[in-house]
Design an enzyme around this catalytic site. Structure first.
Site, short mmCIF file in Angstrom:
data_model
loop_
_atom_site.label_atom_id
_atom_site.label_comp_id
_atom_site.label_asym_id
_atom_site.label_seq_id
_atom_site.Cartn_x
_atom_site.Cartn_y
_atom_site.Cartn_z
N LEU A 92 0.68 -1.15 -0.04
CA LEU A 92 -0.04 -0.04 -0.12
C LEU A 92 0.97 1.20 -0.13
O LEU A 92 0.46 2.27 0.49
CB LEU A 92 -0.84 0.02 1.23
CG LEU A 92 -2.24 -0.95 1.26
CD1 LEU A 92 -2.90 -1.05 2.45
CD2 LEU A 92 -3.10 -1.04 0.10
N CYS A 117 2.88 -1.53 8.97
CA CYS A 117 1.37 -1.16 8.85
C CYS A 117 0.74 -2.52 8.58
O CYS A 117 -0.47 -2.64 8.97
CB CYS A 117 1.27 -0.36 7.70
SG CYS A 117 2.11 1.34 7.73
N HIS A 118 1.16 -3.56 7.85
CA HIS A 118 0.38 -4.70 7.46
C HIS A 118 0.96 -5.79 7.56
O HIS A 118 0.62 -6.99 7.24
CB HIS A 118 -0.46 -4.55 6.09
CG HIS A 118 -1.32 -3.46 6.04
ND1 HIS A 118 -0.98 -2.16 5.54
CD2 HIS A 118 -2.69 -3.24 6.60
CE1 HIS A 118 -2.36 -1.39 5.49
NE2 HIS A 118 -2.93 -2.15 6.49
N GLY A 119 2.23 -5.65 7.99
CA GLY A 119 3.17 -6.99 8.17
C GLY A 119 3.99 -7.47 7.30
O GLY A 119 4.58 -8.66 7.33
#
Length: 171
Positions: A92, A117-119
């Site tokens: 992202l 943020c999302h791993g």
């Protein structure tokens, strides 16, 4: 040192590597993007070739176009010692953290880049691990060595073709 508007327009920028210590990362801006430059130690380079660790990667051989032909190798660089990447997560667009210490993210972690943020996780060649949200390896920008200790970001080597960031799958 080019002005900010010249850098934003994409003019090549020269970086002197003499002050980048082994194991250290510096970040420079080129085209308003963070460029990660790492002086990898011989021990860090060894981990990038370990078969059990390579098996954990989504695209270990860099088959997806995220780098120029001159960086399509196990170390994803012109010279194994120096890594040069666009520091933007391919999930992202977050900025991954440089976490070179083993076990700093999780047990068994060898070190690399972690996007909190999302791993998403990447090794110290910017290759993405399997099973994380990021779909691609971190991009390698066009660059070349203008001397033994200076790289020019934004310009391919004389025999490096016409690679540009427009050639890649995703930033």
């Amino acid at each position: 040192n080019p002005s900010a508007d010249v850098l934003a327009a994409g003019a090549p920028v020269d970086i002197d590597l003499t002050h980048v210590q082994p194991g250290q990362q510096i970040v420079v801006l080129w085209r308003s993007r963070p460029i990660f430059i790492v002086n990898r130690t011989p021990n860090l380079l060894k981990t990038l070739q370990d078969p059990k660790d390579v098996a954990l990667l989504s695209d270990p051989n860099s088959t997806v176009m995220q780098q120029p032909a001159y960086a399509k190798n196990w170390n994803r660089s012109i010279q194994p010692q120096y890594l040069v990447l666009v520091g933007i997560c391919t999930h992202l667009g977050c900025i991954p953290s440089f976490m070179p210490q083993a076990n700093s993210v999780s047990p068994g972690w060898l070190g690399g880049y972690f996007c909190p943020c999302h791993g998403s996780r990447y090794d110290l060649s910017g290759r993405v691990y399997s099973g994380v949200p990021a779909p691609y390896n971190l991009p390698v920008p066009p660059y070349r060595f203008v001397s033994k200790t200076v790289i020019r970001i934004g310009e391919n080597p004389p025999d490096g073709g016409d690679y540009s960031l427009d050639s890649i799958e995703q930033i």
